[in-house]
Enzyme design. Structure first.
Site, short mmCIF file in Angstrom:
data_model
loop_
_atom_site.label_atom_id
_atom_site.label_comp_id
_atom_site.label_asym_id
_atom_site.label_seq_id
_atom_site.Cartn_x
_atom_site.Cartn_y
_atom_site.Cartn_z
N ASP A 1 -0.96 -0.91 5.79
CA ASP A 1 -0.94 -0.35 7.14
C ASP A 1 -1.94 -1.10 8.00
OD1 ASP A 1 0.80 1.53 6.16
OD2 ASP A 1 -0.71 3.12 5.96
N GLU A 55 0.84 -1.19 0.00
CA GLU A 55 0.00 0.00 0.00
C GLU A 55 0.88 1.24 0.00
OE1 GLU A 55 -2.32 0.31 3.59
OE2 GLU A 55 -3.08 2.30 3.08
N ASP A 110 -4.42 -0.31 9.71
CA ASP A 110 -5.55 0.55 10.07
C ASP A 110 -6.75 0.22 9.19
OD1 ASP A 110 -4.92 1.56 7.60
OD2 ASP A 110 -4.15 3.48 8.33
N ASP A 137 -8.10 1.73 6.62
CA ASP A 137 -7.84 1.82 5.18
C ASP A 137 -7.07 0.59 4.70
OD1 ASP A 137 -9.15 4.05 4.46
OD2 ASP A 137 -7.40 5.40 4.54
#
Ligand code: 28G
Length: 659
Positions: free
Chosen positions: A510, A437, A512, A514
């Site tokens: 990541d 990402e 998180d 997203d």
């Protein structure tokens, strides 16, 4: 309350009592020593087996004609109860041992033979020892029997040891059985039942057992749902295609052949490239198919080809392939096989072996579907067109793959993508592709990787949601066409896992929301268009650390932590004067840190993506990724605990492993 003991006195001949109870306890111990032999594993799938065993007993009683309602309740203390309105588990004393029948049913491992002489075997469970297995793996279990005007109760604790012997606790006009139990936390790392898993199973059962009402109560959220269905499989197919774009109506057939009863319902959907066939034998899912599924497929292929040929829709010598016919098909097949003919193939009970089921289904489907086509010619013409479009798409994908293979030979990487940092080695099985990402993390990964076998493909932004898209739309998308070409093994029905240029495909995002969303979108793509990669255990999720703990006086030495527990340990290890860094994204690590924590085989942790239950996954995918957003929101509202990655984690069973 009435504390009166059993009216029936122990029979004189019960001198086997001590010997029998010792034997029973050693049986229970055997289950506790090797739970895997009885319930497969002690993960969430295994935990829910405890529930299915009890529910199956209640279902058997209902399909025998006793009681039409089964209630499952999730209690606040983590226990679960199942209630039926059947005859009530017998409480009379077993002559030889002097032990009440209900106690034997819940403690004897060989109840299948001795105490459970069923005329036919419906449940795919443990041949009548299911109740004992649930008892053996519970912290406590209580059976309440409503029978002939009295309420009886018996309870067990610590893995099936008798706690309170059978006694009468009151009077009643009801009849039936209630079983309440709490799974043993020393056996199961996670003892929390999943409302969704249970709800889905009860819904599935309700389609197969038309006329039986299933009620699910959750006392934690004060919710109650009912699953009831009058017509069975048609409603099942309707629920499976709810989020899709149907073509034509739901078609169903039923019949009997050599004592095998068959029911089939099906419907095609456009914009769906998968084939979704769910088959059952005696109301138990046959996830690996078998003779009934094969017969169904053969009948369908033969019938549509014959009809198309006779209708002049195909050129002479041209025929439609089974896979092209089944693209976008949702079908449910349910067969009832008499006990003597019920056979399974392989180790698990996932594949029906019964040879007669093959010609039975072939003949049912080919005769009945050809009647249908003759009566619905416009539909037939559309269907043949759709099959031809599938064939063309498949051939186009094959050509694209061959082209990709050709270019790869000539110029190794640049043609594929200027974004790809290729691996130098050509040992495809050993090579690893990291899908990363963000360009900045991609940069760190490129620098930090072991270039002899690791390749990096950075993603810019969120990938396209490919759920329900035709292959052509996916290959038009730059990000995915790059990925398809990089992997080099084709796409969709033409995907050939043997051709993959990478042995591991590792998604690195990541930690998180997203990142979780990107994982979901990529997994959607792999599931729908490169499923063999998942089936072969080749798709992984990288696990970047969540924290690092360091000594303030010497910030160079870090202990990386992947969980709260590890964080706690690291703090204690360093003692006073520690500092904690919380990583919010991959970008916060420099190339060598990223390599050490997340990419290096010796030190990283990877999560392998596995499909635990494809039916559940298909359903969740269609809710989470489908065209209409309102069911998605309903679902999110209903599931307060909802987190995208958690939901996926519960169906895509992750296995943490090094290397
Ligand atoms: C609530 C959760 C789970 C059950 C019954 C009813 C009978 C039974 C169960 O008998 C032993 C084997 C066949 C006779 C059978 C009652 C016949 C007459 C039963 C359940 C002895 C088992 N009266 N309901 N087992 N049978 N419900 N619900 O487990 O020969 S188990």
């Amino acid at each position: 309350m009435n504390d009166e003991v059993m009216e029936a006195p122990l029979p004189a001949a019960a001198d086997d009592y001590d010997a029998s109870s010792i034997e029973l306890l050693s049986g229970l111990e055997g289950v506790r020593k090797r739970p895997g032999m009885y319930i497969g594993s002690t993960n969430l799938t295994g935990l829910h087996h405890l529930v299915w065993e009890i529910v199956d007993n209640a279902v058997d009683e209902a399909v025998n004609g006793y009681g039409k309602k089964i209630t499952v309740t999730l209690h606040k203390d983590g226990s679960l109860s199942v209630e039926d309105e059947g005859r009530g588990v017998p409480v009379d004393i077993h002559q030889k041992t002097g032990i009440p029948a209900v106690q034997l049913i819940y403690t004897a491992l060989h109840a299948g033979g001795k105490f459970n002489s069923k005329a036919y075997q419906v449940s795919g469970g443990l041949h009548g020892v299911g109740a004992t297995v649930t008892n053996a793996l519970s912290e406590w279990l209580k059976v309440t029997v409503y029978l002939k005007g009295k309420i009886y109760e018996i309870s067990f604790k610590d893995g099936g040891k008798l706690d309170v012997p059978l006694r009468v606790i009151g009077e009643t006009r009801k009849h039936g059985t209630t079983v309440c139990f709490k799974p043993d936390p020393t056996i199961f790392p996670n003892t929390r039942f999943s409302y969704e898993t249970i709800a889905n199973r009860l819904e599935e059962k309700s389609y197969l057992l038309a006329g039986v009402r299933f009620v699910l109560v959750d006392e934690n959220t004060n919710t109650k749902r009912e699953y009831y269905c009058e017509h069975g499989l048609r409603e099942y197919v309707a629920s499976l295609v709810r989020e899709k774009t149907p073509m034509g109506e739901i078609i169903d057939f039923s019949g009997e052949y050599n004592g095998i009863r068959m029911e089939v319902a099906l419907q095609w959907c456009t914009q769906d490239y998968n084939e979704n066939i769910y088959s059952y034998a005696n109301d138990v899912r046959t996830a690996d198919g078998g003779s009934h599924e094969t017969g169904f497929k053969q009948g369908l292929t033969k019938c549509l080809n014959d009809w198309a040929q006779a209708s002049g829709l195909l050129k002479a010598g041209v025929s439609l392939e089974g896979g092209d016919i089944r693209e976008g098909l949702t079908a449910v097949i349910s067969v009832k096989v008499p006990e003597g003919k019920l056979e399974y193939e392989g180790q698990t009970k996932g594949k029906l072996g019964t040879p007669e089921a093959l010609p039975a289904l072939t003949s049912l489907v080919s005769t009945r579907f050809s009647y249908y086509l003759n009566e619905h010619r416009d539909f037939g013409v559309d269907l043949v067109k759709k099959c031809e479009a599938s064939r063309e798409a498949r051939e186009a994908a094959r050509k694209a793959r061959e082209a990709a293979r050709g270019t790869r030979k000539k110029t190794p990487e640049l043609i594929i993508s200027d974004k790809l940092a290729a691996a130098q080695g050509k040992n495809y099985k050993q090579n690893e592709l990291f899908i990363v990402e963000g360009d900045s993390a991609g940069g760190s990964a490129k620098t930090g990787r072991d270039r002899s076998y690791q390749a990096i493909l950075p993603l810019r932004g969120k990938p396209l949601n490919t759920y329900g898209l035709p292959i052509s739309k996916v290959t038009e998308n730059l990000e995915f066409s790059t990925l398809i070409q990089t992997i080099g093994a084709g796409v969709g029905p033409d995907f050939d896992v043997e051709e993959s240029h990478y042995g591991k495909i590792i998604i690195m995002t990541d930690a998180d929301t997203d990142g979780a969303h990107i994982q979901t979108l990529l997994l959607t793509f792999f599931y729908n268009f490169m499923k063999p990669l998942i089936d072969h255990g080749m798709v992984y999720i990288a696990q970047p650390p969540l924290y690092s703990v360091y000594r303030k006086s010497d910030a160079k030495k870090h202990i990386y932590c992947w969980s709260e527990e590890e964080l706690e340990k690291a703090r204690n290890k360093i003692g006073p004067g520690y500092g904690i860094k919380r990583y919010k994204g991959l970008g916060e690590m420099n190339p060598s840190q990223l390599a050490e924590t997340t990419m290096n085989r010796a030190t990283r942790q990877l999560l392998r993506v596995e499909i635990e239950d494809s039916l559940l996954l298909e359903k969740k995918m269609s809710i989470l990724m489908g065209k209409d957003s309102s069911p998605r929101w309903d679902w999110i509202k209903e599931n307060v605990r909802f987190v995208l990655d958690d939901e996926f984690a519960s169906i895509l069973k992750g296995e943490t492993q090094n290397g």
